[in-house]
Motif scaffolding. Structure first.
Motif, mmCIF file in Angstrom:
data_model
loop_
_atom_site.group_PDB
_atom_site.id
_atom_site.type_symbol
_atom_site.label_atom_id
_atom_site.label_comp_id
_atom_site.label_asym_id
_atom_site.label_seq_id
_atom_site.Cartn_x
_atom_site.Cartn_y
_atom_site.Cartn_z
ATOM 1 N N ALA A 37 0.835 -1.209 0.000
ATOM 2 C CA ALA A 37 0.000 0.000 0.000
ATOM 3 C C ALA A 37 0.871 1.262 0.000
ATOM 4 O O ALA A 37 0.587 2.222 -0.724
ATOM 5 C CB ALA A 37 -0.938 -0.006 1.202
ATOM 6 N N ILE A 52 0.183 4.763 6.257
ATOM 7 C CA ILE A 52 -0.376 3.417 6.388
ATOM 8 C C ILE A 52 0.179 2.844 7.690
ATOM 9 O O ILE A 52 1.392 2.725 7.852
ATOM 10 C CB ILE A 52 0.038 2.502 5.220
ATOM 11 C CG1 ILE A 52 -0.215 3.156 3.869
ATOM 12 C CG2 ILE A 52 -0.616 1.134 5.352
ATOM 13 C CD1 ILE A 52 -1.640 3.329 3.471
ATOM 14 N N ILE A 69 -5.490 3.134 7.391
ATOM 15 C CA ILE A 69 -5.129 4.497 7.000
ATOM 16 C C ILE A 69 -5.820 5.396 8.009
ATOM 17 O O ILE A 69 -6.995 5.712 7.871
ATOM 18 C CB ILE A 69 -5.603 4.830 5.566
ATOM 19 C CG1 ILE A 69 -5.088 3.802 4.570
ATOM 20 C CG2 ILE A 69 -5.175 6.244 5.187
ATOM 21 C CD1 ILE A 69 -5.708 3.913 3.187
ATOM 22 N N GLY A 74 -8.040 8.960 4.448
ATOM 23 C CA GLY A 74 -8.008 7.513 4.299
ATOM 24 C C GLY A 74 -9.270 6.904 3.734
ATOM 25 O O GLY A 74 -9.217 6.069 2.833
ATOM 26 N N LEU A 75 -10.408 7.311 4.238
ATOM 27 C CA LEU A 75 -11.675 6.750 3.773
ATOM 28 C C LEU A 75 -11.884 7.040 2.289
ATOM 29 O O LEU A 75 -12.258 6.160 1.513
ATOM 30 C CB LEU A 75 -12.839 7.300 4.603
ATOM 31 C CG LEU A 75 -14.203 6.708 4.314
ATOM 32 C CD1 LEU A 75 -14.223 5.210 4.562
ATOM 33 C CD2 LEU A 75 -15.253 7.388 5.180
ATOM 34 N N GLU A 78 -9.455 4.984 0.150
ATOM 35 C CA GLU A 78 -9.875 3.581 0.040
ATOM 36 C C GLU A 78 -11.088 3.466 -0.873
ATOM 37 O O GLU A 78 -11.163 2.564 -1.705
ATOM 38 C CB GLU A 78 -10.175 2.991 1.418
ATOM 39 C CG GLU A 78 -10.478 1.513 1.391
ATOM 40 C CD GLU A 78 -9.326 0.676 0.867
ATOM 41 O OE1 GLU A 78 -9.617 -0.382 0.272
ATOM 42 O OE2 GLU A 78 -8.150 1.048 1.037
ATOM 43 N N TYR A 81 -9.639 4.507 -4.610
ATOM 44 C CA TYR A 81 -8.543 3.724 -5.185
ATOM 45 C C TYR A 81 -8.424 2.300 -4.640
ATOM 46 O O TYR A 81 -7.674 1.499 -5.194
ATOM 47 C CB TYR A 81 -7.205 4.439 -4.954
ATOM 48 C CG TYR A 81 -7.179 5.838 -5.501
ATOM 49 C CD1 TYR A 81 -7.168 6.076 -6.876
ATOM 50 C CD2 TYR A 81 -7.167 6.936 -4.648
ATOM 51 C CE1 TYR A 81 -7.150 7.360 -7.379
ATOM 52 C CE2 TYR A 81 -7.140 8.229 -5.137
ATOM 53 C CZ TYR A 81 -7.133 8.441 -6.509
ATOM 54 O OH TYR A 81 -7.117 9.707 -7.003
ATOM 55 N N GLY A 82 -9.110 2.021 -3.532
ATOM 56 C CA GLY A 82 -8.987 0.693 -2.936
ATOM 57 C C GLY A 82 -7.563 0.387 -2.516
ATOM 58 O O GLY A 82 -7.064 -0.714 -2.739
ATOM 59 N N VAL A 83 -6.902 1.368 -1.913
ATOM 60 C CA VAL A 83 -5.488 1.250 -1.562
ATOM 61 C C VAL A 83 -5.199 -0.024 -0.776
ATOM 62 O O VAL A 83 -4.316 -0.811 -1.154
ATOM 63 C CB VAL A 83 -5.017 2.490 -0.758
ATOM 64 C CG1 VAL A 83 -3.587 2.330 -0.296
ATOM 65 C CG2 VAL A 83 -5.188 3.762 -1.577
ATOM 66 N N LEU A 84 -5.918 -0.247 0.312
ATOM 67 C CA LEU A 84 -5.660 -1.422 1.141
ATOM 68 C C LEU A 84 -6.199 -2.704 0.512
ATOM 69 O O LEU A 84 -5.568 -3.753 0.595
ATOM 70 C CB LEU A 84 -6.259 -1.225 2.537
ATOM 71 C CG LEU A 84 -5.663 -0.064 3.340
ATOM 72 C CD1 LEU A 84 -6.368 0.060 4.685
ATOM 73 C CD2 LEU A 84 -4.174 -0.211 3.514
ATOM 74 N N LYS A 85 -7.348 -2.611 -0.119
ATOM 75 C CA LYS A 85 -7.926 -3.790 -0.760
ATOM 76 C C LYS A 85 -7.004 -4.314 -1.853
ATOM 77 O O LYS A 85 -6.714 -5.509 -1.916
ATOM 78 C CB LYS A 85 -9.299 -3.469 -1.341
ATOM 79 C CG LYS A 85 -9.941 -4.658 -2.034
ATOM 80 C CD LYS A 85 -11.292 -4.327 -2.600
ATOM 81 C CE LYS A 85 -11.865 -5.558 -3.281
ATOM 82 N NZ LYS A 85 -13.116 -5.290 -3.936
ATOM 83 N N ARG A 86 -6.522 -3.434 -2.682
ATOM 84 C CA ARG A 86 -5.624 -3.854 -3.764
ATOM 85 C C ARG A 86 -4.305 -4.398 -3.213
ATOM 86 O O ARG A 86 -3.756 -5.363 -3.736
ATOM 87 C CB ARG A 86 -5.367 -2.696 -4.710
ATOM 88 C CG ARG A 86 -6.573 -2.330 -5.535
ATOM 89 C CD ARG A 86 -6.296 -1.065 -6.342
ATOM 90 N NE ARG A 86 -7.494 -0.542 -6.919
ATOM 91 C CZ ARG A 86 -7.875 -0.748 -8.177
ATOM 92 N NH1 ARG A 86 -7.138 -1.465 -8.979
ATOM 93 N NH2 ARG A 86 -8.998 -0.224 -8.619
#
Length: 105
Positions: A37, A52, A69, A74-75, A78, A81-86
């Protein structure tokens, strides 16, 4: 075909979920997600990298580590971009729930 009966030893499962070895594996997975991330290059309005965080988040019945995040942006990051999901998916983890940023509504 005969059905087999399976018994789960919940005491043993609980011991595994609280073990130091399991915690090491979970922490390593969380750190890997965080590293991916962070490498995505997202920044906040100040130009600083999107923070992160990885922190211990134990429950009463198991060890746990959280990647988050903890920043006002952060919200939105996410959601967009789906930062954590990706990052989790890149690390080989299966992620369910939430909103898929690639799907238009």
């Amino acid at each position: 075909m005969a059905l087999e009966r399976v018994s789960i030893d919940y005491t043993e499962v609980a011991e595994i979920l609280r073990s130091a070895e399991f915690e090491q594996e979970i922490r390593a997975a969380a750190e890997k997600v965080a590293d991916v991330a962070r490498a995505s290059g997202h920044v906040v309005t100040s130009g600083e990298p999107l923070p992160i965080d990885v922190y211990s988040d134990p429950n009463t019945d198991r060890v746990g580590w959280t990647v988050a995040i903890r920043h006002p942006a952060g919200l939105g990051m996410e959601a967009r971009y789906g930062v954590l999901k990706r990052a989790a998916e890149a690390g080989g983890l299966s992620v369910g729930g939430g909103v898929d940023p690639d799907v238009e509504t």
